[in-house]
Design an enzyme around this catalytic site. Structure first.
Site, PDB file in Angstrom:
ATOM      1  N   LYS A 113      35.701  43.896  26.453  1.00 21.17           N
ATOM      2  CA  LYS A 113      35.205  42.510  26.511  1.00 21.17           C
ATOM      3  C   LYS A 113      33.884  42.361  25.770  1.00 21.17           C
ATOM      4  CE  LYS A 113      38.325  40.582  29.487  1.00 21.17           C
ATOM      5  NZ  LYS A 113      38.555  40.435  30.923  1.00 21.17           N
TER       6      LYS A 113
ATOM      7  N   ARG B 225      41.830  47.212  34.976  1.00 19.45           N
ATOM      8  CA  ARG B 225      42.801  46.703  34.000  1.00 19.45           C
ATOM      9  C   ARG B 225      42.283  47.064  32.622  1.00 19.45           C
ATOM     10  NH1 ARG B 225      43.383  42.215  30.793  1.00 19.45           N
ATOM     11  NH2 ARG B 225      45.504  41.447  30.524  1.00 19.45           N
TER      12      ARG B 225
HETATM   13  N1  HH2 Z   1      41.443  39.524  31.185  1.00 18.04           N
HETATM   14  C1  HH2 Z   1      42.296  39.094  30.244  1.00 18.04           C
HETATM   15  C2  HH2 Z   1      43.595  38.692  30.583  1.00 18.04           C
HETATM   16  N2  HH2 Z   1      44.032  38.783  31.858  1.00 18.04           N
HETATM   17  N3  HH2 Z   1      43.654  39.362  34.112  1.00 18.04           N
HETATM   18  C3  HH2 Z   1      42.829  39.811  35.065  1.00 18.04           C
HETATM   19  N4  HH2 Z   1      43.243  39.926  36.340  1.00 18.04           N
HETATM   20  N5  HH2 Z   1      41.527  40.182  34.787  1.00 18.04           N
HETATM   21  C4  HH2 Z   1      41.021  40.103  33.526  1.00 18.04           C
HETATM   22  O1  HH2 Z   1      39.827  40.428  33.328  1.00 18.04           O
HETATM   23  C5  HH2 Z   1      41.870  39.613  32.487  1.00 18.04           C
HETATM   24  C6  HH2 Z   1      43.204  39.250  32.818  1.00 18.04           C
HETATM   25  C7  HH2 Z   1      41.850  39.050  28.834  1.00 18.04           C
HETATM   26  O2  HH2 Z   1      42.110  40.282  28.192  1.00 18.04           O
HETATM   27  P1  HH2 Z   1      43.389  40.570  27.253  1.00 18.04           P
HETATM   28  O3  HH2 Z   1      44.642  40.435  28.038  1.00 18.04           O
HETATM   29  O4  HH2 Z   1      43.223  41.868  26.575  1.00 18.04           O
HETATM   30  O5  HH2 Z   1      43.287  39.468  26.133  1.00 18.04           O
HETATM   31  P2  HH2 Z   1      44.082  38.141  25.837  1.00 18.04           P
HETATM   32  O6  HH2 Z   1      43.891  37.233  27.015  1.00 18.04           O
HETATM   33  O7  HH2 Z   1      43.450  37.619  24.580  1.00 18.04           O
HETATM   34  O8  HH2 Z   1      45.531  38.479  25.681  1.00 18.04           O
END
Ligand code: HH2
Length: 282
Positions: free
Chosen positions: A226, A260
């Protein structure tokens, strides 16, 4: 040794007291902030799930809509079209599978296929989501804090006391689910790093994590790659492996029970060492 803490999910009772669990991120999207386009073909996504299994992942988290700041919304049909083949395959791999979605319609279809956990960055605020999960009776749930939606959230990072406000929000979401009859042992909570929060606010939340633990449910935390880690280290998104592993260890050391992450192998190794050192000796 603290009391056993179980996270109940559709097919698995996950023991969070023995060791922290690693949730591996599988983004079936063209535009996720760090891995967009890498696994948006179903065959590649399924290969990636299998690779994470080989890296000892505990939970697979499949997402088919990016939630990065400014990400465009996709329809439920498009999200499901991306998700379905990967979800069907993932559900045959013998590990718990979670779906990262905010749409009641996508949740319904995933639950019909037998998904173990619904991970919702909107904390089940879409119409009908709470009733759906209450009616299902056994799926695990992750309730995450955010404000607004990904297109607007960074304009809403205005708090008097970010920790108190995130805590109050999560408490209200717990109360609302209790009113629907959802058992608390199905629920984990997530402060939502990077969602409607500045770097300073994210850091304050981590420093004061004990205040969130006082809600009485296990914390699931997503620091992986992040931007706050970039702000601390000066590193670009593809250079944040060490920072992400350090963040995972720090949040676990402060009491989080599920992390995660994108980088499963490195996180699993780090947690094994940490666990070996902190486990009380006979
Ligand atoms: N962060 C993201 C997406 N889902 N779910 C939970 N529970 N906690 C988090 O911190 C969280 C989440 C964002 O990260 P990522 O999935 O890598 O990116 P994107 O939303 O761009 O697909």
């Amino acid at each position: 040794m603290s009391a056993r803490q179980i996270w109940k999910t559709t097919r698995f009772d996950l023991d969070l007291s023995e060791r922290p669990l690693v949730m591996g991120i599988v983004n079936v999207t063209p535009d996720s902030f760090s891995d967009g386009g890498l696994h948006d073909d179903p065959a590649r996504a399924i290969d990636f799930c299998e690779r994470l299994l080989g890296e000892d992942v505990d939970i697979l988290d499949l997402g088919a809509e990016s939630t990065r700041p400014g990400a465009p919304k996709v329809s439920a049909d498009e999200e499901w079209h991306r998700l379905e083949p990967v979800l069907r395959a993932a559900l045959s791999l013998g590990v718990p599978v979670s779906v990262d979605t905010s749409k009641t319609e996508v949740m319904r279809r995933a639950l019909d296929l037998g998904v173990d956990i619904i991970n919702d960055v909107m904390a089940l605020r879409d119409e009908g989501a709470e009733a759906l999960l209450a009616g299902h009776g056994s799926a695990g749930i992750c309730l995450m804090h955010m404000r607004g939606d990904p297109t607007t959230m960074q304009q809403q990072a205005l708090y008097t006391d970010v920790v108190a406000e995130v805590r109050d929000f999560l408490q209200q979401r717990l109360d609302s689910l209790a009113a629907h009859g959802v058992a608390f042992d199905r629920i984990t909570l997530d402060p939502g790093y990077g969602f409607a929060k500045t770097a300073e606010q994210n850091i304050a939340l981590q420093q004061r994590q004990a205040e969130l633990l006082s809600l009485g449910r296990p914390l699931l935390v997503g620091w992986s790659r992040k931007s706050t880690l970039g702000a601390i280290t000066g590193r670009a998104v593809d250079e944040r492996l060490s920072a992400s592993v350090a963040a995972a260890l720090a949040t676990v050391a402060q009491g989080a029970r599920v992390v995660r992450v994108h980088d499963v192998a490195a996180t699993v190794d780090a947690l094994k060492v940490w666990q070996a050192f902190v486990r009380p000796t006979a």
